[in-house]
Design a protein around this motif. Structure first.
Motif, PDB file in Angstrom:
ATOM      1  N   THR A 114       0.836  -1.208   0.000  1.00 47.69           N
ATOM      2  CA  THR A 114       0.000   0.000   0.000  1.00 47.69           C
ATOM      3  C   THR A 114       0.866   1.251   0.000  1.00 47.69           C
ATOM      4  OG1 THR A 114      -1.712  -1.218   1.191  1.00 47.69           O
ATOM      5  CG2 THR A 114      -1.887   1.185   1.197  1.00 47.69           C
ATOM      6  N   ALA A 115       1.936   1.231   0.781  1.00 45.69           N
ATOM      7  CA  ALA A 115       2.862   2.372   0.805  1.00 45.69           C
ATOM      8  C   ALA A 115       3.468   2.600  -0.576  1.00 45.69           C
ATOM      9  CB  ALA A 115       3.958   2.133   1.836  1.00 45.69           C
ATOM     10  N   LEU A 116       3.694   1.540  -1.304  1.00 45.41           N
ATOM     11  CA  LEU A 116       4.201   1.665  -2.674  1.00 45.41           C
ATOM     12  C   LEU A 116       3.232   2.473  -3.529  1.00 45.41           C
ATOM     13  CD1 LEU A 116       6.277   0.774  -4.848  1.00 45.41           C
ATOM     14  CD2 LEU A 116       4.908  -1.290  -5.143  1.00 45.41           C
ATOM     15  N   TRP A 117       1.965   2.214  -3.404  1.00 41.16           N
ATOM     16  CA  TRP A 117       0.943   2.952  -4.161  1.00 41.16           C
ATOM     17  C   TRP A 117       0.852   4.404  -3.703  1.00 41.16           C
ATOM     18  CZ3 TRP A 117      -3.184   1.640  -7.656  1.00 41.16           C
ATOM     19  CH2 TRP A 117      -3.084   0.352  -8.186  1.00 41.16           C
ATOM     20  N   PHE A 118       0.958   4.640  -2.398  1.00 43.14           N
ATOM     21  CA  PHE A 118       0.726   5.967  -1.854  1.00 43.14           C
ATOM     22  C   PHE A 118       1.962   6.854  -1.868  1.00 43.14           C
ATOM     23  CE2 PHE A 118      -3.097   4.737   1.055  1.00 43.14           C
ATOM     24  CZ  PHE A 118      -3.808   4.378  -0.078  1.00 43.14           C
ATOM     25  N   GLY A 119       3.144   6.262  -1.815  1.00 43.77           N
ATOM     26  CA  GLY A 119       4.355   7.060  -1.719  1.00 43.77           C
ATOM     27  C   GLY A 119       4.371   7.826  -0.408  1.00 43.77           C
ATOM     28  N   PHE A 120       5.321   8.746  -0.294  1.00 48.94           N
ATOM     29  CA  PHE A 120       5.434   9.522   0.942  1.00 48.94           C
ATOM     30  C   PHE A 120       4.332  10.566   1.065  1.00 48.94           C
ATOM     31  CE2 PHE A 120       9.864   7.995   0.674  1.00 48.94           C
ATOM     32  CZ  PHE A 120       9.949   7.420   1.931  1.00 48.94           C
ATOM     33  N   ASP A 121       3.701  10.895  -0.059  1.00 46.77           N
ATOM     34  CA  ASP A 121       2.664  11.927  -0.084  1.00 46.77           C
ATOM     35  C   ASP A 121       1.567  11.670   0.955  1.00 46.77           C
ATOM     36  OD1 ASP A 121       1.116  14.146  -1.086  1.00 46.77           O
ATOM     37  OD2 ASP A 121      -0.078  12.698  -2.237  1.00 46.77           O
ATOM     38  N   GLN A 122       1.070  10.454   1.006  1.00 44.41           N
ATOM     39  CA  GLN A 122      -0.033  10.128   1.922  1.00 44.41           C
ATOM     40  C   GLN A 122       0.323   8.994   2.880  1.00 44.41           C
ATOM     41  OE1 GLN A 122      -2.973  11.767   2.350  1.00 44.41           O
ATOM     42  NE2 GLN A 122      -2.080  13.271   0.967  1.00 44.41           N
ATOM     43  N   LEU A 123       1.620   8.741   3.039  1.00 49.36           N
ATOM     44  CA  LEU A 123       2.039   7.634   3.898  1.00 49.36           C
ATOM     45  C   LEU A 123       1.648   7.856   5.363  1.00 49.36           C
ATOM     46  CD1 LEU A 123       3.428   4.929   4.164  1.00 49.36           C
ATOM     47  CD2 LEU A 123       5.618   6.132   4.372  1.00 49.36           C
ATOM     48  N   MET A 124       1.927   9.023   5.895  1.00 47.17           N
ATOM     49  CA  MET A 124       1.599   9.269   7.297  1.00 47.17           C
ATOM     50  C   MET A 124       0.090   9.268   7.551  1.00 47.17           C
ATOM     51  SD  MET A 124       4.329   8.961   8.851  1.00 47.17           S
ATOM     52  CE  MET A 124       3.677   9.282  10.460  1.00 47.17           C
TER      53      MET A 124
END
Length: 170
Positions: free
Chosen positions: A89-99
């Motif tokens: 899921t983090a791969l899909w979201f990247g750092f943009d929406q990770l937190m």
């Protein structure tokens, strides 16, 4: 409907729903599902024309979450499937929406854990005695199907992601 939009609106939510259902009934999240999510991201990144640097940041987010999550798995705090699902899921979201994703998953996971502990403090209803998944969920020596919280958090955060905006053309 464009192929990227189908991937974001179809593949990702379906995979999340499947992960949640699978974790609920079997306490497992398949490697195939997590690999399919990673492959889906790779295909979508190409279709959307993401640049090498953007893809690299998405990969970095996924690897960071995989590293931390497997540390939590090694400590016995989360399951291996949960670790892989969070990383995919983090791969899909990247750092943009990770937190926001991780915070939402933490809140939902806490609520889920409290609900399951409450459920386990009461006798299992007779109607559910014949359901192996319900007996497993009710057993005090079992973990919490945290994939449910991870999946719901992903679906809640998805509309805020750059992938979503790129797929719908915003």
């Amino acid at each position: 409907m464009s192929l990227p939009l189908v991937a974001v609106l179809g593949l990702f939510p379906f995979a999340m729903a499947y992960a949640a259902a699978s974790d609920l009934v079997s306490m497992t999240i398949s490697n195939r599902l997590c690999l399919s999510l990673a492959a889906g991201f790779a295909g979508l990144a190409v279709l959307l024309g993401l640049g090498t640097i953007d893809i690299g940041w998405h990969l970095a987010a996924g690897l960071l979450v995989l590293t931390v999550a497997f540390g939590l798995f090694a400590a016995g705090w989360i399951g291996g499937g949960d670790a892989k699902l969070a990383a995919a899921t983090a791969l899909w979201f990247g750092f943009d929406q990770l937190m926001p994703y991780l915070a939402t998953a933490g809140i939902l996971g806490g609520i889920l854990t409290l609900l399951i502990l409450r459920l386990r403090s009461r006798p299992l209803p007779a109607v559910a005695e014949g359901w192996s998944w319900a007996r497993r969920l009710h057993a005090a020596n079992q973990g919490v199907p945290y994939g449910i919280a991870l999946a719901f958090a992903a679906l809640l955060v998805l509309p805020e992601t750059a992938i979503w905006r790129a797929a719908i053309g915003v």
